[in-house]
Design a protein around this motif. Structure first.
Motif, PDB file in Angstrom:
ATOM      1  N   ALA A  80       0.816  -1.213   0.000  1.00  0.00           N
ATOM      2  CA  ALA A  80       0.000   0.000   0.000  1.00  0.00           C
ATOM      3  C   ALA A  80       0.853   1.269   0.000  1.00  0.00           C
ATOM      4  O   ALA A  80       0.334   2.366  -0.259  1.00  0.00           O
ATOM      5  CB  ALA A  80      -0.932   0.005   1.217  1.00  0.00           C
ATOM      6  N   LEU A  81       2.136   1.122   0.287  1.00  0.00           N
ATOM      7  CA  LEU A  81       3.034   2.276   0.340  1.00  0.00           C
ATOM      8  C   LEU A  81       3.742   2.470  -0.999  1.00  0.00           C
ATOM      9  O   LEU A  81       3.941   1.511  -1.750  1.00  0.00           O
ATOM     10  CB  LEU A  81       4.083   2.088   1.437  1.00  0.00           C
ATOM     11  CG  LEU A  81       3.561   2.028   2.868  1.00  0.00           C
ATOM     12  CD1 LEU A  81       4.712   1.742   3.827  1.00  0.00           C
ATOM     13  CD2 LEU A  81       2.850   3.324   3.244  1.00  0.00           C
ATOM     14  N   PRO A  82       4.175   3.700  -1.305  1.00  0.00           N
ATOM     15  CA  PRO A  82       4.933   3.927  -2.540  1.00  0.00           C
ATOM     16  C   PRO A  82       6.308   3.276  -2.460  1.00  0.00           C
ATOM     17  O   PRO A  82       6.890   3.158  -1.367  1.00  0.00           O
ATOM     18  CB  PRO A  82       5.050   5.450  -2.612  1.00  0.00           C
ATOM     19  CG  PRO A  82       4.890   5.914  -1.203  1.00  0.00           C
ATOM     20  CD  PRO A  82       3.946   4.947  -0.546  1.00  0.00           C
ATOM     21  N   THR A  83       6.814   2.845  -3.594  1.00  0.00           N
ATOM     22  CA  THR A  83       8.114   2.193  -3.662  1.00  0.00           C
ATOM     23  C   THR A  83       9.151   3.139  -4.248  1.00  0.00           C
ATOM     24  O   THR A  83       8.924   3.749  -5.299  1.00  0.00           O
ATOM     25  CB  THR A  83       8.039   0.903  -4.489  1.00  0.00           C
ATOM     26  OG1 THR A  83       7.177  -0.026  -3.817  1.00  0.00           O
ATOM     27  CG2 THR A  83       9.399   0.271  -4.678  1.00  0.00           C
ATOM     28  N   MET A  84      10.284   3.243  -3.573  1.00  0.00           N
ATOM     29  CA  MET A  84      11.391   4.091  -3.987  1.00  0.00           C
ATOM     30  C   MET A  84      12.590   3.196  -4.296  1.00  0.00           C
ATOM     31  O   MET A  84      13.012   2.397  -3.451  1.00  0.00           O
ATOM     32  CB  MET A  84      11.763   5.083  -2.879  1.00  0.00           C
ATOM     33  CG  MET A  84      10.576   5.865  -2.317  1.00  0.00           C
ATOM     34  SD  MET A  84       9.841   6.992  -3.533  1.00  0.00           S
ATOM     35  CE  MET A  84       8.527   7.720  -2.533  1.00  0.00           C
ATOM     36  N   LEU A  85      13.134   3.346  -5.481  1.00  0.00           N
ATOM     37  CA  LEU A  85      14.228   2.503  -5.962  1.00  0.00           C
ATOM     38  C   LEU A  85      15.507   3.314  -6.087  1.00  0.00           C
ATOM     39  O   LEU A  85      15.509   4.400  -6.681  1.00  0.00           O
ATOM     40  CB  LEU A  85      13.847   1.902  -7.317  1.00  0.00           C
ATOM     41  CG  LEU A  85      14.933   1.138  -8.083  1.00  0.00           C
ATOM     42  CD1 LEU A  85      15.396  -0.090  -7.315  1.00  0.00           C
ATOM     43  CD2 LEU A  85      14.398   0.732  -9.470  1.00  0.00           C
ATOM     44  N   VAL A  86      16.586   2.778  -5.525  1.00  0.00           N
ATOM     45  CA  VAL A  86      17.910   3.391  -5.629  1.00  0.00           C
ATOM     46  C   VAL A  86      18.860   2.354  -6.210  1.00  0.00           C
ATOM     47  O   VAL A  86      18.955   1.235  -5.692  1.00  0.00           O
ATOM     48  CB  VAL A  86      18.434   3.852  -4.256  1.00  0.00           C
ATOM     49  CG1 VAL A  86      19.802   4.531  -4.397  1.00  0.00           C
ATOM     50  CG2 VAL A  86      17.431   4.769  -3.561  1.00  0.00           C
ATOM     51  N   THR A  87      19.567   2.715  -7.278  1.00  0.00           N
ATOM     52  CA  THR A  87      20.561   1.820  -7.869  1.00  0.00           C
ATOM     53  C   THR A  87      21.912   2.525  -7.900  1.00  0.00           C
ATOM     54  O   THR A  87      21.998   3.731  -8.119  1.00  0.00           O
ATOM     55  CB  THR A  87      20.166   1.384  -9.285  1.00  0.00           C
ATOM     56  OG1 THR A  87      19.761   2.527 -10.062  1.00  0.00           O
ATOM     57  CG2 THR A  87      19.022   0.393  -9.244  1.00  0.00           C
TER      58      THR A  87
END
Length: 309
Positions: A80-87
């Motif tokens: 239900a939460l937003p997903t934040m992606l770091v590469t």
């Protein structure tokens, strides 16, 4: 410098002729291990296991060398939460991308508990990390190959990891550097590999971002630039109003077609995407300052995405 002389100066290849397998092998034989992925990166990832879920998403085997690949996730993942992606570490020689991602997790990963899902891949290209290089051992640049069926094992593994999240990632920030060796080594090598003429460019002194020409987010980019400007200096455009050959569209910002070029930041089709470019060779920046700039960029990117949805 004459163009033919510039290409002939690269020690491998024949001007005007792309490399064959023998020349790729000759190039690979010149690449010397200079640092240790397990010692530098895996140990730092393992230290995060008490607070994050650390998951394997594959492995790379090059000759006798084995490189397990890991992603670090929010432990209490909530769809239900937003997903934040770091590469980070798509290009192994871009050191602050790797260590900035790890520093972010150590110092600020817990700040987003209950507010966002974090997925961080600190080192996409471990073989290149050890050799301080841009390419993988097949002389392939992963950051032109993030697509299905990729010839780059590094890119293929990350694409597979992120496939279930396509369309569900709100923000993706990909951490890079632009270094003096881009002009002294990597672009001449690229020209030699492809049988093309090397045309010298200019390395910008300072931090800049790469937006997506198909999904421009100027306010998002500005928020990141403003945060990083408190840590290190922002790259000015050259006399043509360009940064590394692309028009500056806002202070410290250029744009590429991410998906068309097969760039990492285009994998998930996130609403907010950016690629950071730190300049570690500046006399005005220290290695720690470069890591801090990456951390500031990540935090600003996540905070903006959370505030604007």
């Amino acid at each position: 410098m004459q163009t033919t002389t510039a290409q002939a100066a690269y020690p491998i290849g024949t001007p005007g002729k792309p490399w064959d397998e023998a020349e790729i092998a000759a190039w690979r034989a010149r690449q010397v291990k200079q640092r240790d992925y397990a010692q530098d990166v895996l140990s730092a990832i393992n230290a995060l296991r008490d607070t994050f879920d650390v998951t394997s998403y594959g492995a790379l085997d090059y000759a006798a060398e084995h490189y397990p690949l890991f992603a670090v996730r929010t432990r209490s993942w909530d769809d239900a939460l937003p997903t934040m992606l770091v590469t980070g570490g798509v290009h192994g020689y871009e050191t602050s991308g790797v260590h900035g991602a790890l520093q972010f997790l150590r110092e600020h990963g817990g700040d987003y508990q209950g507010r966002a899902n974090l997925l961080v891949v600190p080192c996409v290209s471990p073989w290149a990390y050890e050799r301080i290089h841009r390419w993988n051992p097949d002389a392939i640049d992963p950051n032109r190959n993030f697509r299905e069926g990729s010839a780059s094992g590094e890119a293929a593994a990350l694409v597979a990891l992120l496939a279930p999240l396509r369309g569900r990632v709100l923000m993706h920030i990909d951490l890079h550097e632009t270094t003096d060796t881009d002009e002294s080594e990597f672009r001449p090598a690229l020209a030699a590999r492809d049988g093309k003429v090397y045309e010298p460019g200019e390395v910008p002194d300072g931090f800049y971002l790469v937006d997506d020409t198909e999904n421009l987010q100027p306010a998002f980019q500005q928020a990141v630039i403003e945060a990083v400007a408190k840590v290190t200096h922002i790259a000015p455009p050259d006399a043509k109003g360009e940064i590394i050959g692309s028009a500056q569209i806002a202070p410290g910002v250029i744009a590429y077609s991410l998906r068309q070029l097969g760039l990492c930041a285009g994998i998930t089709q996130a609403r907010y995407t950016t690629t950071t470019e730190v300049y570690p060779d500046s006399p005005r920046a220290t290695p720690q300052q470069c890591n801090d700039a990456q951390v500031a960029a990540v935090r600003a990117a996540i905070d903006y995405a959370l505030a604007h949805g």
